[in-house]
Design an enzyme around this catalytic site. Structure first.
Site, PDB file in Angstrom:
ATOM      1  N   ASN A 160      47.065  36.918  55.120  1.00 21.79           N
ATOM      2  CA  ASN A 160      45.794  37.272  55.755  1.00 21.79           C
ATOM      3  C   ASN A 160      44.735  36.271  55.290  1.00 21.79           C
ATOM      4  O   ASN A 160      44.351  36.260  54.134  1.00 21.79           O
ATOM      5  CB  ASN A 160      45.438  38.713  55.330  1.00 21.79           C
ATOM      6  CG  ASN A 160      44.113  39.193  55.893  1.00 21.79           C
ATOM      7  OD1 ASN A 160      43.240  38.402  56.239  1.00 21.79           O
ATOM      8  ND2 ASN A 160      43.943  40.504  55.952  1.00 21.79           N
ATOM      9  N   HIS A 177      43.656  39.230  64.698  1.00 19.52           N
ATOM     10  CA  HIS A 177      43.508  38.865  63.281  1.00 19.52           C
ATOM     11  C   HIS A 177      44.792  39.269  62.558  1.00 19.52           C
ATOM     12  O   HIS A 177      45.273  40.393  62.719  1.00 19.52           O
ATOM     13  CB  HIS A 177      42.290  39.578  62.694  1.00 19.52           C
ATOM     14  CG  HIS A 177      42.239  39.546  61.203  1.00 19.52           C
ATOM     15  ND1 HIS A 177      42.463  38.389  60.486  1.00 19.52           N
ATOM     16  CD2 HIS A 177      41.999  40.518  60.285  1.00 19.52           C
ATOM     17  CE1 HIS A 177      42.364  38.657  59.185  1.00 19.52           C
ATOM     18  NE2 HIS A 177      42.084  39.948  59.049  1.00 19.52           N
ATOM     19  N   CYS A 195      36.586  38.865  58.752  1.00 17.70           N
ATOM     20  CA  CYS A 195      37.749  38.608  59.604  1.00 17.70           C
ATOM     21  C   CYS A 195      37.373  38.428  61.076  1.00 17.70           C
ATOM     22  O   CYS A 195      38.192  37.994  61.873  1.00 17.70           O
ATOM     23  CB  CYS A 195      38.756  39.728  59.446  1.00 17.70           C
ATOM     24  SG  CYS A 195      39.016  40.129  57.722  1.00 17.70           S
TER      25      CYS A 195
HETATM   26  C1  4VN Z   1      41.500  44.156  58.409  1.00 20.41           C
HETATM   27  C2  4VN Z   1      42.488  44.962  57.897  1.00 20.41           C
HETATM   28  C3  4VN Z   1      42.977  44.790  56.587  1.00 20.41           C
HETATM   29  C4  4VN Z   1      44.029  45.654  55.983  1.00 20.41           C
HETATM   30  C5  4VN Z   1      43.825  46.990  55.808  1.00 20.41           C
HETATM   31  C6  4VN Z   1      44.796  47.761  55.170  1.00 20.41           C
HETATM   32  C7  4VN Z   1      45.960  47.168  54.703  1.00 20.41           C
HETATM   33  C8  4VN Z   1      45.198  45.112  55.532  1.00 20.41           C
HETATM   34  C9  4VN Z   1      46.699  49.257  53.718  1.00 20.41           C
HETATM   35  C10 4VN Z   1      47.964  50.043  53.510  1.00 20.41           C
HETATM   36  C11 4VN Z   1      48.887  49.332  52.527  1.00 20.41           C
HETATM   37  C12 4VN Z   1      49.224  47.955  53.028  1.00 20.41           C
HETATM   38  C13 4VN Z   1      47.964  47.159  53.266  1.00 20.41           C
HETATM   39 CL1  4VN Z   1      43.067  46.155  58.937  1.00 20.41          CL
HETATM   40  C14 4VN Z   1      42.425  43.803  55.827  1.00 20.41           C
HETATM   41  C15 4VN Z   1      41.442  43.005  56.342  1.00 20.41           C
HETATM   42  C16 4VN Z   1      40.859  41.958  55.509  1.00 20.41           C
HETATM   43  O1  4VN Z   1      41.146  40.751  56.091  1.00 20.41           O
HETATM   44  C17 4VN Z   1      40.975  43.170  57.622  1.00 20.41           C
HETATM   45  N1  4VN Z   1      46.125  45.859  54.925  1.00 20.41           N
HETATM   46  N2  4VN Z   1      46.925  47.869  54.034  1.00 20.41           N
HETATM   47  C18 4VN Z   1      50.145  50.192  52.341  1.00 20.41           C
HETATM   48  O2  4VN Z   1      50.237  50.853  51.321  1.00 20.41           O
HETATM   49  O3  4VN Z   1      51.012  50.215  53.232  1.00 20.41           O
END
Ligand code: 4VN
Length: 323
Positions: free
Chosen positions: A280, A250, A112
């Site tokens: 994403n 990002h 990312c």
């Molecule tokens: C950077 C990040 C993420 C990311 C991390 C966690 C997340 C995206 C966790 C909790 C979940 C919902 C989704 Cl910070 C991913 C990348 C990859 O490009 C880079 N989402 N979540 C919940 O249960 O609320």
């Protein structure tokens, strides 16, 4: 000092969009769950294109709009973790499609943060004097490395590409950067493990080709390190948040970006967001956002913006840019 000025912004998205309701027919999830936890409502996914195809469309638009001759390009750098091949690099495939015969070309794998790492490397070649014109791209087809039975990750990602032109200039452009990696947290976000199929390989083959994320660990990392990195860039460049027109993070997850904005005590209006429509797209998310902002007339010469990428590696990188 020679500066690297950004003079064009373009993106390419595959034509097919997939809504949260579409995904709810494939895995146990719902529009309510996905949109409230991530801010995502739909994403573009490829049906017959690869990463190079999307990058070629974005790069063709860049050259055409700027009126650059293909032969005047000295360098093509492409940030991706979903390349068509290990070799040739996706950047070489783009070179050939565009006829940029005088350019040297390579990919950068920083997930990312890949587009910002790529901008940083291109900036050094320009500052060194050898390169006058560069194409810098971020492109991903994450759908090919997504585990479509894992409801915690398959709802997050989208496909797309974006990019910019960089040109040697007297002033403006990339003013300051902060760029980091922490390999001790490498296993928090992995994808694309290549099993050794050699007859001489005796260990148990590991099957780990799909995106695998410890969401909580990556969430904690992002909300801790990104505000720190942005504060450092502002402090060391003696710039106040008031001088910044937009912060382009990002597009990982709306909730993460809200926490980052709150920690920086910066108004929400400064944070551009398109994750609701795009999802994403890892290394493509920042250049896609910049291209959409440019199309919406939000970017003006002289504006100062911050861009920040964070994710797999783990890696993170922030840049202060004067348009
Ligand atoms: C950077 C990040 C993420 C990311 C991390 C966690 C997340 C995206 C966790 C909790 C979940 C919902 C989704 Cl910070 C991913 C990348 C990859 O490009 C880079 N989402 N979540 C919940 O249960 O609320």
């Amino acid at each position: 000092m020679i500066r690297s000025r950004i003079i064009g912004f373009e993106r390419a998205l595959p034509p097919v969009t997939v809504t949260n309701d579409d995904l709810a027919k494939m895995v146990e999830t719902s529009d309510e769950w996905i949109s409230s936890r991530t801010g995502i409502r739909k994403r573009h996914l490829v049906s017959d294109q690869n990463t190079s195809d999307l990058c070629i469309i974005a790069a063709e638009k860049l050259l055409e709009k700027a009126g650059w001759d293909s032969l005047s390009v000295d360098l093509i750098i492409l940030g991706t973790v979903s390349p068509d091949y290990t070799t040739p690099s996706t950047a070489c495939l783009v070179q050939n499609a565009l006829g940029c015969k005088n350019a040297f070309c390579f990919d950068i794998a920083a997930a990312c943060s890949g587009f910002i790492y790529s901008l940083s490397v291109a900036d050094k070649f320009i500052k060194n004097g050898g390169v006058k014109r560069a194409i810098v791209l971020g492109g991903e087809t994450l759908s090919k490395i997504t585990d479509w039975s894992d409801r915690s990750t398959c709802v997050l990602f989208g496909d797309g590409a974006g990019g910019v032109l960089l040109e040697a200039a007297e002033e403006g452009g990339i003013l300051y950067e902060d760029i980091h990696s922490d390999g001790s947290k490498a296993m928090a976000l992995t994808a694309g493990y290549r099993a050794n199929k050699s007859p001489f390989y005796k260990a148990e083959p590991k099957n780990d080709e799909f995106i695998d994320m410890n969401g909580r660990e990556v969430f904690t990392f992002a909300t801790r390190k990104v505000p720190e990195s942005i504060k450092k860039v502002l402090e060391e460049s003696k710039t106040s948040m008031d001088d910044i027109k937009y912060v382009v993070l990002h597009q990982a997850n709306t909730r993460i970006n809200e926490v980052i904005a709150r920690k920086l005590k910066a108004p929400h209006e400064k944070f551009y967001t398109n994750i609701d429509r795009i999802g994403n797209t890892s290394g493509a998310s920042v250049p896609i956002a910049l291209a959409e902002m440019n199309e919406e007339g939000l970017l003006h010469k002289g504006d100062k913006i911050l861009i920040s990428g964070f994710g797999g590696g783990l890696t993170w990188a922030t840049m202060l840019i004067e348009l």
